[in-house]
Design an enzyme around this catalytic site. Structure first.
Site, PDB file in Angstrom:
ATOM      1  N   CYS A   1       0.811  -1.218   0.000  1.00  0.00           N
ATOM      2  CA  CYS A   1       0.000   0.000   0.000  1.00  0.00           C
ATOM      3  C   CYS A   1       0.843   1.267   0.000  1.00  0.00           C
ATOM      4  O   CYS A   1       0.315   2.363  -0.209  1.00  0.00           O
ATOM      5  CB  CYS A   1      -0.955  -0.002   1.185  1.00  0.00           C
ATOM      6  SG  CYS A   1      -2.361  -1.116   0.973  1.00  0.00           S
TER       7      CYS A   1
ATOM      8  N   ASP B   1     -14.168   3.638   3.028  1.00  0.00           N
ATOM      9  CA  ASP B   1     -13.455   2.431   2.622  1.00  0.00           C
ATOM     10  C   ASP B   1     -14.144   1.682   1.488  1.00  0.00           C
ATOM     11  O   ASP B   1     -13.496   0.963   0.737  1.00  0.00           O
ATOM     12  CB  ASP B   1     -13.284   1.503   3.826  1.00  0.00           C
ATOM     13  CG  ASP B   1     -12.383   2.104   4.881  1.00  0.00           C
ATOM     14  OD1 ASP B   1     -11.178   2.235   4.614  1.00  0.00           O
ATOM     15  OD2 ASP B   1     -12.881   2.476   5.955  1.00  0.00           O
TER      16      ASP B   1
ATOM     17  N   HIS C   1      -9.906 -10.523 -13.885  1.00  0.00           N
ATOM     18  CA  HIS C   1      -9.357  -9.938 -15.106  1.00  0.00           C
ATOM     19  C   HIS C   1      -7.842  -9.821 -14.967  1.00  0.00           C
ATOM     20  O   HIS C   1      -7.323  -9.563 -13.866  1.00  0.00           O
ATOM     21  CB  HIS C   1      -9.962  -8.552 -15.347  1.00  0.00           C
ATOM     22  CG  HIS C   1      -9.519  -7.931 -16.642  1.00  0.00           C
ATOM     23  ND1 HIS C   1      -9.843  -8.459 -17.880  1.00  0.00           N
ATOM     24  CD2 HIS C   1      -8.759  -6.832 -16.887  1.00  0.00           C
ATOM     25  CE1 HIS C   1      -9.314  -7.711 -18.828  1.00  0.00           C
ATOM     26  NE2 HIS C   1      -8.649  -6.712 -18.260  1.00  0.00           N
ATOM     27  N   SER C   2      -7.131  -9.992 -16.088  1.00  0.00           N
ATOM     28  CA  SER C   2      -5.672  -9.896 -16.085  1.00  0.00           C
ATOM     29  C   SER C   2      -5.198  -9.063 -17.267  1.00  0.00           C
ATOM     30  O   SER C   2      -5.847  -9.029 -18.313  1.00  0.00           O
ATOM     31  CB  SER C   2      -5.029 -11.283 -16.136  1.00  0.00           C
ATOM     32  OG  SER C   2      -5.360 -11.929 -17.355  1.00  0.00           O
TER      33      SER C   2
END
Length: 344
Positions: free
Chosen positions: A19, A52, A141-142
Site C-alpha cells: 500500500c 473504505d 481480469h488480467s
C-alpha cells in the site's frame, strides 16, 4: 525466460512495497475534487468522505458493500503475497461492518519475465483467504504489465441500519486500534533485504490476519465510526475520520502498539516514501509539539492490511479490547471539534 530473470526476487519487480505504492493522499484528493459526487436514494455511502467502500441499499434489511484494492509485491513468496493482498482487499468490507460474499481477481503480470506457475501461486493465496473467510473468489481480469500487481474486487453485505463509516465518530468515543503499526517500515526492509527473520515473520503474520473478528467486536460495541488503517497510515486515516465526523482527537502516543523491531529500523533510516508523504499531508491538522519527528513518522507509517480503527463508549471499547486481546488497545479519545489531532 532467462535464468537471471528467474533468479530475481519478486519484490525486485516492484517500485514500492504494498500500500506504500498508493498515490500520495494529497494528489489523490486533488483528482477526486474534479469529479462530481454521485447521488441516488439507494447509495448509502459514496465518495463524499473517501470511505473504505461503497454501500448500495437493496431493501430495508440488505445492502451491498463493494470495494477493490490491489498492489505490487511486498514479499518474495508469491502465495504469501496473494494472501496479504486478498486480506487487505476484503478488510474494506469489514471496516464498513459488513460480511464478504464473493470477489474477483485483479491481475497485472509480466508474462515474459515471470512464470505463470508463480502467478498460479499468487492466485492460490488469494483463494485460500476466501476459503478461510467464507467468501468465494471467482474469475476476474488480467493484463500483461511490466510490474506485477494483484488484488481483489470484493462484494459483501451489511444491514442498512448497522453500517460503520469514517464519518461516525462521536463526542466521547474512545478509539480502539486492533493491529500494531510498522508494516510499512518492515516491508521496506524486506524489499531492501535488511529485515531480520523476526521482523519479517511478525509483519507477515499481521498482514495475513483477518479483521473479521475486529468488525464483529466493533459492531457489538455499538461503534458507528470505523476505518481500516492502510496506505495513508494511522494519522492519515484518522485525519479523514476526524474531519468527516466533526471531532477532534487526543492520541495517546505511548499506547500505540508497534511490530517488534520496526522502531529500530526506522531509527536506522528505513522509512518508506509513502510514510513521508503521509506525514506531509497530515501536518496542517496534527499538533505534534513535544514529539520528535521520528515519532510522528512512525504514526504516519504506510500500512498494508492494517487493523481496524473504531470508536465506542469507554466501557464498550474496553469490552471489545478484552474480547480481541493484544495488540488491540485504546489509543485515544474523540471530542466535538473541527478535525484536529493532538498527540499526547
Amino acid at each position: 525466460m532467462s535464468e537471471s530473470t528467474l533468479s530475481r526476487r519478486l519484490t525486485q519487480f516492484s517500485h514500492g512495497a504494498g500500500c506504500a505504492c498508493k498515490l500520495a493522499p494529497g494528489e489523490l484528493a486533488t483528482v477526486l475534487r474534479t469529479l462530481t459526487p454521485q447521488s441516488h436514494p439507494d447509495l448509502l455511502v459514496g465518495t463524499e468522505t473517501g470511505d473504505d467502500a461503497a454501500v448500495w441499499r437493496l431493501d430495508a434489511d440488505r445492502a451491498l458493500v463493494a470495494t477493490t484494492d490491489f498492489f505490487t509485491p511486498l514479499v518474495d513468496d508469491p502465495r504469501t503475497w496473494g494472501r496479504i493482498a486478498a486480506q487487505n482487499a476484503v478488510s474494506d468490507v469489514y471496516a464498513m461492518g459488513g460480511r464478504p460474499l464473493f470477489a474477483l481477481n485483479l491481475v497485472a503480470w509480466p508474462s515474459s519475465e515471470l512464470p505463470t506457475s508463480m502467478l498460479a501461486e499468487v492466485l492460490a493465496g488469494g483463494a485460500e483467504i476466501g476459503a478461510e473467510s467464507g467468501f468465494a473468489v471467482v474469475g476476474g481480469h488480467s493484463v500483461d504489465d511490466p510490474e506485477p500487481k494483484y488484488g481483489l474486487a470484493v462484494v459483501g453485505e451489511v444491514h442498512p441500519d448497522r453500517i460503520l463509516t469514517n464519518a461516525g465518530l462521536r463526542d466521547g468515543d474512545v478509539l480502539v486500534l486492533t493491529k500494531a503499526l510498522g508494516v510499512g517500515i518492515a516491508t521496506t526492509a524486506i524489499k531492501a533485504g535488511t529485515a531480520s527473520p523476526e521482523v519479517q515473520e511478525a509483519a507477515v503474520a499481521s498482514m495475513t490476519a483477518s479483521n473479521s473478528a475486529a468488525a464483529v467486536a466493533a459492531v457489538a460495541a455499538g461503534a458507528t465510526g470505523c476505518t481500516d488503517v492502510t496506505g495513508f497510515g494511522l494519522l492519515g486515516h484518522l485525519s479523514k475520520m476526524t474531519a468527516a465526523s466533526g471531532v477532534d482527537v487526543e492520541l495517546d502516543v505511548a499506547a500505540v502498539p508497534f511490530l517488534p523491531g520496526t522502531r529500530a529500523l526506522a531509527e536506522a533510516g528505513t522509512i518508506p516514501g509513502g510514510t513521508r508523504r503521509n506525514r506531509d499531508w497530515v501536518a496542517p491538522s496534527v499538533d505534534s509539539a513535544g514529539f520528535a519527528e521520528l515519532e510522528v513518522l512512525l504514526l504516519a507509517d504506510a500500512q498494508t492490511s492494517g487493523g481496524l480503527l473504531f470508536g465506542a463508549a469507554p466501557d464498550r471499547a474496553a469490552e471489545a479490547v478484552a474480547q480481541l486481546g493484544a495488540p488491540a488497545t485504546v489509543i485515544g479519545r474523540a471530542r466535538t471539534g473541527t478535525g484536529r489531532i493532538t498527540l499526547r
